[in-house]
Structure formats: C-alpha cells, structure tokens
Design an enzyme around this catalytic site. Structure first.
Site, PDB file in Angstrom:
ATOM      1  N   THR A 118      14.661  19.216  76.272  1.00 34.63           N
ATOM      2  CA  THR A 118      14.972  19.385  74.927  1.00 34.63           C
ATOM      3  C   THR A 118      15.577  20.763  74.837  1.00 34.63           C
ATOM      4  OG1 THR A 118      13.141  18.071  73.989  1.00 34.63           O
ATOM      5  CG2 THR A 118      14.114  19.750  72.685  1.00 34.63           C
ATOM      6  N   ARG A 149       6.864   9.290  73.832  1.00 36.86           N
ATOM      7  CA  ARG A 149       5.560   9.761  73.534  1.00 36.86           C
ATOM      8  C   ARG A 149       4.615   9.879  74.608  1.00 36.86           C
ATOM      9  NH1 ARG A 149       4.676   5.924  68.754  1.00 36.86           N
ATOM     10  NH2 ARG A 149       5.518   4.702  70.601  1.00 36.86           N
ATOM     11  N   GLU A 150       3.861  11.034  74.835  1.00 38.42           N
ATOM     12  CA  GLU A 150       3.096  10.916  75.922  1.00 38.42           C
ATOM     13  C   GLU A 150       1.764   9.976  75.537  1.00 38.42           C
ATOM     14  OE1 GLU A 150       1.427  14.944  76.862  1.00 38.42           O
ATOM     15  OE2 GLU A 150       3.411  15.663  77.084  1.00 38.42           O
ATOM     16  N   LEU A 245       1.797   9.974  58.259  1.00 35.59           N
ATOM     17  CA  LEU A 245       0.830  10.015  57.069  1.00 35.59           C
ATOM     18  C   LEU A 245      -0.360  10.458  57.456  1.00 35.59           C
ATOM     19  CD1 LEU A 245       2.811   8.104  54.470  1.00 35.59           C
ATOM     20  CD2 LEU A 245       3.160  10.594  54.862  1.00 35.59           C
ATOM     21  N   GLY A 248      -4.853  15.626  58.809  1.00 36.69           N
ATOM     22  CA  GLY A 248      -5.938  15.990  60.088  1.00 36.69           C
ATOM     23  C   GLY A 248      -5.466  17.640  60.235  1.00 36.69           C
ATOM     24  N   CYS A 255       5.488  19.273  72.426  1.00 37.07           N
ATOM     25  CA  CYS A 255       6.926  19.226  71.774  1.00 37.07           C
ATOM     26  C   CYS A 255       7.118  19.694  70.273  1.00 37.07           C
ATOM     27  CB  CYS A 255       7.456  17.893  71.854  1.00 37.07           C
ATOM     28  SG  CYS A 255       7.753  17.228  73.500  1.00 37.07           S
TER      29      CYS A 255
HETATM   30  N1  LIG Z   1       6.609  15.508  77.174  1.00 39.93           N
HETATM   31  C1  LIG Z   1       6.851  14.647  76.203  1.00 39.93           C
HETATM   32  O1  LIG Z   1       6.287  14.110  75.661  1.00 39.93           O
HETATM   33  C2  LIG Z   1       8.377  15.047  75.800  1.00 39.93           C
HETATM   34  C3  LIG Z   1       9.156  14.084  75.205  1.00 39.93           C
HETATM   35  C4  LIG Z   1      10.326  14.217  74.773  1.00 39.93           C
HETATM   36  C5  LIG Z   1      10.992  15.132  75.249  1.00 39.93           C
HETATM   37  N2  LIG Z   1      10.535  16.340  76.149  1.00 39.93           N
HETATM   38  C6  LIG Z   1      11.273  17.274  76.616  1.00 39.93           C
HETATM   39  O2  LIG Z   1      11.641  16.957  78.044  1.00 39.93           O
HETATM   40  C7  LIG Z   1      11.227  18.209  78.847  1.00 39.93           C
HETATM   41  C8  LIG Z   1      10.322  17.988  80.171  1.00 39.93           C
HETATM   42  O3  LIG Z   1       9.048  17.740  79.499  1.00 39.93           O
HETATM   43  P1  LIG Z   1       7.770  17.407  80.214  1.00 39.93           P
HETATM   44  O4  LIG Z   1       6.686  17.320  79.343  1.00 39.93           O
HETATM   45  O5  LIG Z   1       8.070  16.236  81.096  1.00 39.93           O
HETATM   46  O6  LIG Z   1       7.632  18.869  81.099  1.00 39.93           O
HETATM   47  P2  LIG Z   1       6.572  19.149  82.367  1.00 39.93           P
HETATM   48  O7  LIG Z   1       6.282  20.523  82.178  1.00 39.93           O
HETATM   49  O8  LIG Z   1       5.373  18.005  82.375  1.00 39.93           O
HETATM   50  O9  LIG Z   1       7.278  18.608  83.550  1.00 39.93           O
HETATM   51  C9  LIG Z   1       8.424  19.544  84.133  1.00 39.93           C
HETATM   52  C10 LIG Z   1       8.444  19.458  85.471  1.00 39.93           C
HETATM   53  O10 LIG Z   1       9.651  20.194  86.153  1.00 39.93           O
HETATM   54  C11 LIG Z   1       9.357  20.932  87.009  1.00 39.93           C
HETATM   55  N3  LIG Z   1      10.352  21.849  87.340  1.00 39.93           N
HETATM   56  C12 LIG Z   1      10.727  22.816  86.934  1.00 39.93           C
HETATM   57  N4  LIG Z   1      11.585  23.414  87.200  1.00 39.93           N
HETATM   58  C13 LIG Z   1      12.186  22.804  88.398  1.00 39.93           C
HETATM   59  C14 LIG Z   1      13.255  22.954  89.218  1.00 39.93           C
HETATM   60  N5  LIG Z   1      14.122  23.897  89.192  1.00 39.93           N
HETATM   61  N6  LIG Z   1      13.326  22.067  90.269  1.00 39.93           N
HETATM   62  C15 LIG Z   1      12.477  20.910  90.458  1.00 39.93           C
HETATM   63  N7  LIG Z   1      11.374  20.727  89.482  1.00 39.93           N
HETATM   64  C16 LIG Z   1      11.319  21.576  88.635  1.00 39.93           C
HETATM   65  C17 LIG Z   1       7.895  21.386  86.896  1.00 39.93           C
HETATM   66  O11 LIG Z   1       7.459  21.588  88.185  1.00 39.93           O
HETATM   67  C18 LIG Z   1       7.223  20.317  86.362  1.00 39.93           C
HETATM   68  O12 LIG Z   1       6.561  19.395  87.215  1.00 39.93           O
HETATM   69  C19 LIG Z   1      11.021  19.380  77.856  1.00 39.93           C
HETATM   70  O13 LIG Z   1      12.322  19.871  77.503  1.00 39.93           O
HETATM   71  C20 LIG Z   1      10.264  18.712  76.757  1.00 39.93           C
HETATM   72  O14 LIG Z   1      10.525  19.233  75.604  1.00 39.93           O
HETATM   73  C21 LIG Z   1       9.034  16.140  76.554  1.00 39.93           C
END
Ligand SMILES: NC(=O)c1ccc[n+]([C@@H]2O[C@H](COP(=O)([O-])OP(=O)(O)OC[C@H]3O[C@@H](n4cnc5c(N)ncnc54)[C@H](O)[C@@H]3O)[C@@H](O)[C@H]2O)c1
Length: 447
Positions: A118, A149-150, A245, A248, A255
């Site tokens: 994002t 979603r996680e 809705l 909490g 995010c």
């Molecule tokens: N977690 C969610 O539910 C979710 C949902 C939608 C969007 N997003 C977006 O997706 C993106 C990732 O989120 P996430 O929760 O998976 O993050 P995260 O922190 O769980 O994972 C990111 C991974 O990237 C690795 N990394 C960083 N730089 C690197 C590089 N140069 N080379 C190789 N690996 C590298 C890190 O070590 C880490 O393991 C974010 O921008 C987040 O906003 C997350």
C-alpha cells in the site's frame, strides 16, 4: 508465467502460494534471514490459518532467495514489502524504494513490476521516474493493491471482491490481470494513481464506519440505548450494510491506523485538510483511553491495582500485534502504575508480543495465570477462547471488585453481572447501570 514476489509477509507469502497454486513458477525474495530459513525448511514464519497446508501442497513450484536481486528472470515481479508509518503519519517508503531499486537493477528487459504494497497516491509515478525509467530496460509499472485480511487471507486470496489494476500501458496491466483471471473476480482497470487511491479510500471508509459506530455507542451509554440493537437496526438498511458496525475499543493492526494517517498526511501535503479523516483517527485514539479511564474510576485509581488484559493480537485469527488496542491498553495501564498481566492464545509465545508490552506489563502463558488475583479484566480481542472461558472460575480466581471491561462486546453482560462481575462494555449497559442511565435520562428535559 514466471513470477517473482519480493517480501514474504502476510501479503507476499499468501500471494506467492496462491500464484504457485494457480500453476505459476514462483520465486520469493525475503530479506529477513530467520523468515527465509523457515521458508526454506517449508515452514510459514507467522500464524495464518490454512497457509501452512496450502504451502505444503505447492512447495515444489516455489523457490526462496535472499534478495530481489537474486530472483530468476520473471514475467511479473510483485512487490509486497512493508510500508510502515513514519513519525508524522507519512508512509515510510524505505523498503519499497530498496525493493524497486533492486528489481530495476537486475530484472530482464520487459519485466512488469506490480506494486502490492500500500503506497500513497502518486508514489507509483514517482518510482517509475526515479528507478524504472533510468534503468532503460523497458520495465513497466503496475499498481495492484491488495485487500486480503489477516486471519482470512487464504480465503480472501481465492475469493477477492475485486481485482484492481492501475497501469499506464494496457499490455502491462493485462499481464497482471491475467494472474487473477482464474479467480473470476470483478476487474477494475484504471490509471496508477487511481488504483493507489482505491486502497486508501477503502480503508479510510472502513475506519470511518468503525469510529462512527463507536461514537454512536458512546452516546448510547449516555442515553440508555443498547448499541447491539441500534447497530442491527442500522445495518438492516442495504445502503448502509451490516458490516463494520461492531462497537468496541477501535481498530488496530498493520493497515487501518497507518493507512488513515498516511491519507491524512498525503491530503495535508497537497494542501487539503481532511477534517473527517482527522476526526476518525482521533475518535479511535480516544476509544482506547476510555477503557483506562473507566478502570481508573471503577478501581479507585490504577497504581498498584492488578489488571489482566486478554488479547494482544489486533483481532482474532492472527498473531499480528502491530498497533493492537490490547497492547496499547496494557502499556497505558502499566504506565499508570497498574500491575498488568497479558495473555493471548496465539501471540502468547511470540518474541514480538513480549517486546511490544514494555515495562510493567508481563505476558502469561495461560488465561488462568493472567486473571489470578486480578481486580479487573479487559477483553481486548474477541478470541473464541475468551467467549467460551469458564467465567465463574475466572471470577473465583480474581479479587474484588471483580471488574470486567468487555472491549469487544463479545460476552453476555447480564450473565457476567449475575456471576458477580461489574460489567462494562461499549455502548451497552446491563442491570443496574442501564436502569440508572434510563432514569437519569427520563429526569432531563427533552431538547
Ligand atoms: N497485512 C495485511 O493484512 C495487508 C493487507 C493488504 C495490504 N497490505 C499491505 O501490504 C504490504 C505488506 O504488508 P505485510 O503485512 O505483508 O508486511 P510484512 O511486514 O508482514 O511483510 C513484509 C516482508 O517484506 C520483507 N522485505 C522488506 N524489504 C525487503 C526486500 N528489499 N527484499 C526482500 N524482502 C523484503 C520483510 O522482511 C517482511 O518479511 C504493506 O504495504 C501493507 O500495507 C497488508
């Protein structure tokens, strides 16, 4: 296709496994040596229901490398690295820049770089100018925001509401859209900046719904209304929808908090004051403080009081403690002098959960250990284990005045009061307090 994925977190690893399951040869770059070692042994390095079994089933089509520069030649490289908040709410793009720089330096000509992280509107065009164009190898850029979603990531990947693809050239966008074709989801093709904005607008609107219902709940408490019935009645209108809705202690996680702050910051940077979003963020902040204030009142101060916090992950189904309300409440209580014991069924053994708590708050291995001798309990995450707990036994293990703050409105308030608890929740009042609120309201003039 040959697909590369940079970053094996919640998004990157789910995407990589999903693409391998769809038949693509998938190579994953992960910079964290501990995560990489786990992946090379075939283990998912975090908790996500169903992901381990899915990885096991496609492991033969996946390889894991230590950096984006070591990826084999790919048709598409997805970037799924972290985009945390900077100190003023701006997005810290360090990981994104590093990843794009590495891909730009090594990808074969014609590779499509698809951004799943994002990133604030405008980032994609800037990355193209800064890294892809200077590489001079016809690398295309596509914005492809992720909505999973996680805790439900596998199912969300397989059944997306929509696939959003933002591209400057139709060919590059088509190549990315092709990766999702078999899922049968509605496809929105747009320009790069609009695709980036779809993600922020979606998260901001969801956060707005949460803060809105929380404010309604706070007013319900004052007038003696019951938020569960109010939310149900509101949600019956299809224009409004029944999702999000649930009143909490507010939203948390990796995010909503950072994305709302980032959009607020981006608006300000462009000369616009996004008043509504600023209020949404502030309401969410105060919703957590209300718990501490309530306990302060109910316990006659917090210094030296013993409080159990149940739930450290930001929601059930994940071990993610980033910006978790439970963690923040534990820290606030400990900061006010309370002895805090915190328990979470999944985050209970993680190193991260130990570190985020800070001084004055201790993590326990069981619920029983957390509540023993506590004067108050806060339910911060609605894990099934808490819904199904033997609350009579919990009450017996606690000390007076047996306060419970149900921060997720997930327990039966009347039943809690009949067990001897003083029960607080959000927008719900039971027993004596409900009668008192109604009586107080009835005595006031009607404006
Ligand atoms: N977690 C969610 O539910 C979710 C949902 C939608 C969007 N997003 C977006 O997706 C993106 C990732 O989120 P996430 O929760 O998976 O993050 P995260 O922190 O769980 O994972 C990111 C991974 O990237 C690795 N990394 C960083 N730089 C690197 C590089 N140069 N080379 C190789 N690996 C590298 C890190 O070590 C880490 O393991 C974010 O921008 C987040 O906003 C997350």
């Amino acid at each position: 296709m040959h697909v590369g994925v940079v970053g094996a977190g919640y998004v990157g690893l789910v995407a990589a496994v999903g693409l391998a399951a769809a038949g693509h040869d998938t190579a994953v770059a992960e910079a964290d040596p501990a995560k990489l070692a786990a992946l090379r042994e075939g283990r998912v390095p975090f908790y996500e229901p169903g992901l381990q079994e899915w990885l096991d089933s496609v492991a033969a089509r996946m390889t894991f490398v230590e950096s984006a520069g070591s990826l084999p030649p790919c048709d598409v490289v997805l970037i799924a690295v972290g985009t945390p908040s900077g100190p003023s709410g701006q997005t810290d793009l360090t990981q994104v820049r590093q990843a794009v720089r590495e891909v730009a330096a090594t990808a074969r000509p014609g590779t499509v770089v698809a951004m799943k992280s994002t990133v604030p509107p405008g980032t994609g065009l800037e990355l193209v100018r800064a890294y892809l164009e200077p590489a001079g190898r016809d690398l295309a850029y596509v914005s492809n925001p992720e909505f999973l979603r996680e805790g439900k990531a596998v199912d969300d990947w397989l059944h997306p509401d929509r696939v959003v693809v933002g591209a400057a050239e139709p060919g590059a966008g088509e190549r990315v859209a092709e990766l999702y074709r078999h899922l049968g989801a509605p496809l929105l093709m747009t320009d790069i900046t609009s695709a980036e904005m779809v993600k922020y607008a979606s998260n901001a609107l969801l956060a707005t719904k949460i803060s809105f219902i929380n404010e309604i709940a706070n007013v319900c408490e004052l007038v003696g209304a019951h938020i569960d019935d109010v939310a149900r009645g509101v949600g019956m209108d299809p224009r409004l929808g029944s999702h999000f809705l649930q009143a909490g202690i507010g939203y948390g996680g990796s995010c909503f908090p950072k994305d709302t702050r980032a959009l607020d910051f981006t608006a300000a940077l462009n000369g616009y004051s996004f008043e509504l979003l600023t209020a949404v963020i502030e309401v969410n902040r105060r919703q957590r403080i209300r718990v501490v204030q309530r306990l302060h009142e109910a316990l006659g101060g917090l210094a030296g009081r013993s409080v159990a916090v149940l739930g450290l992950s930001f929601k059930p189904g994940t071990d993610d403690t980033r910006e978790s309300p439970g963690v923040e409440i534990a820290r606030m209580l400990a900061g006010a002098g309370a002895e805090v014991r915190a328990y979470d069924p999944v985050a209970r053994l993680s190193q991260e959960a130990e570190q985020v708590l800070g001084p004055g708050a201790r993590r326990t291995a069981t619920l029983a250990e957390a509540v023993a001798g506590a004067q108050a309990v806060v339910v911060a995450t609605e894990w099934q284990e808490f819904r199904e707990a033997d609350w009579a036994a919990v009450r017996r293990a606690m000390e007076r005045p047996w306060v419970i703050f149900d921060g997720r409105n997930c327990l039966d308030g009347e039943a809690m009061e009949s067990l001897g608890f003083t029960y607080f929740a959000v927008g719900r009042q039971v027993g004596r307090r409900r009668q008192a609120a109604v009586a107080a309201r009835a005595g006031r003039p009607c404006e």
